[in-house]
Write a protein that holds these residues in place. Sequence first.
Motif, PDB file in Angstrom:
ATOM      1  N   GLY A 135      21.558  -1.141 -42.142  1.00 19.88           N
ATOM      2  CA  GLY A 135      21.731  -2.213 -43.199  1.00 19.88           C
ATOM      3  C   GLY A 135      22.117  -2.222 -44.795  1.00 19.88           C
ATOM      4  O   GLY A 135      21.198  -3.236 -45.460  1.00 19.88           O
ATOM      5  N   LEU A 136      22.728  -1.670 -45.165  1.00 14.02           N
ATOM      6  CA  LEU A 136      23.431  -1.193 -46.430  1.00 14.02           C
ATOM      7  C   LEU A 136      24.918  -1.180 -46.534  1.00 14.02           C
ATOM      8  O   LEU A 136      25.003  -1.052 -45.449  1.00 14.02           O
ATOM      9  N   ASN A 137      25.806  -0.579 -47.576  1.00 15.76           N
ATOM     10  CA  ASN A 137      26.768  -0.992 -48.017  1.00 15.76           C
ATOM     11  C   ASN A 137      27.160   0.859 -46.795  1.00 15.76           C
ATOM     12  O   ASN A 137      26.342   1.700 -47.149  1.00 15.76           O
ATOM     13  N   LEU A 260      20.280  -5.331 -48.570  1.00 18.50           N
ATOM     14  CA  LEU A 260      18.841  -5.026 -47.629  1.00 18.50           C
ATOM     15  C   LEU A 260      18.616  -6.244 -46.861  1.00 18.50           C
ATOM     16  O   LEU A 260      17.765  -5.859 -45.912  1.00 18.50           O
ATOM     17  N   ALA A 261      18.096  -6.825 -48.082  1.00 21.60           N
ATOM     18  CA  ALA A 261      17.209  -8.200 -47.779  1.00 21.60           C
ATOM     19  C   ALA A 261      17.557  -8.964 -46.654  1.00 21.60           C
ATOM     20  O   ALA A 261      16.906  -9.380 -45.398  1.00 21.60           O
ATOM     21  N   ALA A 262      19.061  -8.504 -46.558  1.00 22.31           N
ATOM     22  CA  ALA A 262      19.535  -9.602 -45.783  1.00 22.31           C
ATOM     23  C   ALA A 262      20.125  -8.423 -44.472  1.00 22.31           C
ATOM     24  O   ALA A 262      19.861  -9.127 -42.726  1.00 22.31           O
ATOM     25  N   ALA A 263      19.925  -7.731 -44.577  1.00 21.34           N
ATOM     26  CA  ALA A 263      20.201  -6.654 -42.685  1.00 21.34           C
ATOM     27  C   ALA A 263      18.446  -6.824 -42.319  1.00 21.34           C
ATOM     28  O   ALA A 263      17.874  -6.975 -41.136  1.00 21.34           O
ATOM     29  N   GLY A 304      22.294   3.035 -53.342  1.00 18.98           N
ATOM     30  CA  GLY A 304      22.138   1.889 -51.954  1.00 18.98           C
ATOM     31  C   GLY A 304      20.992   2.678 -51.182  1.00 18.98           C
ATOM     32  O   GLY A 304      20.397   2.296 -50.087  1.00 18.98           O
ATOM     33  N   HIS A 305      21.395   4.548 -50.964  1.00 21.56           N
ATOM     34  CA  HIS A 305      20.931   4.608 -49.988  1.00 21.56           C
ATOM     35  C   HIS A 305      19.922   5.343 -50.584  1.00 21.56           C
ATOM     36  O   HIS A 305      19.048   5.454 -49.765  1.00 21.56           O
TER      37      HIS A 305
END
Length: 483
Positions: A135-137, A260-263, A304-305
Amino acid sequence: MLAAPLASPRSAVAGKGYWARLLPPLALLACVTRVPSFLRPLWNPDEGYLAVQAEILARGGRLYETVVDRKPPLLPWLYEGLFAVFGSGSLAPVRAVAVLAQLTTAVLLASLARRRWGDRAGRTAGVLYLLVSVGLNPEDAQAAGFEVFILPCTAAAMWCADRRRWAAAGAAVACAFLTKQTGGAVLLPVLCLLHRYGPTRAATLRLAAGAVPPVLGAALVTDPAGFAFWTVTGSGAYASSFTGSELHVLARALTNTAILAAACAGLLPPVARALRIARTGAVDLWLWLAASAVAVTLGCHFFGHYFLQLTPPLALLATAALQVLPRERAMTAVRTSCCACALFLAWGMFAPRGELAHAQRLALTLDRRTAPGDRVLVWGMHPETYWLAGRAPATRYLTAGLLTNFSGGRDGPQVGEKYAVEGTWPVFRAELAARPPALVIDDSRGGPYGPARIPGLRRLLAAGYEQAGEVDGAVLYVRVPGE
């Protein structure tokens, strides 16, 4: 939390049946969620950096001497070992090991949840973790980078501590730290469990005996002074210099938090609910999440990672919360996470290839203009160009960031020679004087670390090179005959 009782023969058989039913779907899900990772030769510069490091080490180089990075040695060694077995032409073997790392993390989380809350919780935790792990780029979630390999180590540390296996827990903490320094944050929840079970002297000594020798061994195998400098003491400017880049850093932090919140849309509502009613009793898990959040924040880079470190405690906290909520909430959380996972997998399948295509064009230029034995200098932030071209770097510093403090995407005023890692410029000049690169590519493309703002690089180019064209915005310089 009480220790689990010794298993009876009947419960042992039931346990085997449980894992026989759970492992195949978890393995399939781990493979499915990592499919996009195999669709590109590489995903981000970290993979390129590791690949170049591994090739240098395979040719007899030494970490922190002939090639340097701010990271500990475990992952470069893993890349080197896989290259020795499978060749260095593809990262597919590393990607396969990354699938195993994700599966191992999911299994350990499932085991933790099952021990605490029962069989259904184990299944829920393993599935939820794998669903949100992408759930990230895609450049962050699908790369075989440091955070992916931190996660099984941190999960193993918590699994061992939960069972009072303190020496093994310490060794797992050490492995997490030796993969990336922020992995050591898991020591805090491990100490929390140690305190819960009674911090006896013997248990504390076993924890230290597991944690200290691997770190000391890694330092001795490499170079003790170099190990200490590059992994701990020499990164002060990198970790703190964001003056003038505040908006840039804030935008990255908010963007990656939102992604991440969306994931985690299926996980956050039960976690918030559990936080309000305070019935999970999972203090160590909250501390794990808090320590991971500090690790993400440390240095104010917010790539992001970095956020991957949050996903294991989030999955466990959501599982804990679902135990005190109606059963249909668990199905809702899983369904929502499945939908989010599908969206992120589609993103990974069709993500644009802008920077990769740029690095490939530069690599093709290097291949055409230089011989395989030539050393070259790519002045930029894309070390993967060396690996794609099959050319050795002319210096131990694989990016301009170490020589200018541009590392981390900082775009403020604290970029330049005087902000470089201490002692790098004398070594850099000596290396290029001893073996001048056959070709220099200035890949700054208008960035604040270009020759116009870096006198040392400007003098180097003026003394022995002439401009020989451009490729995709990058400027080529070839050696002047007789220089």
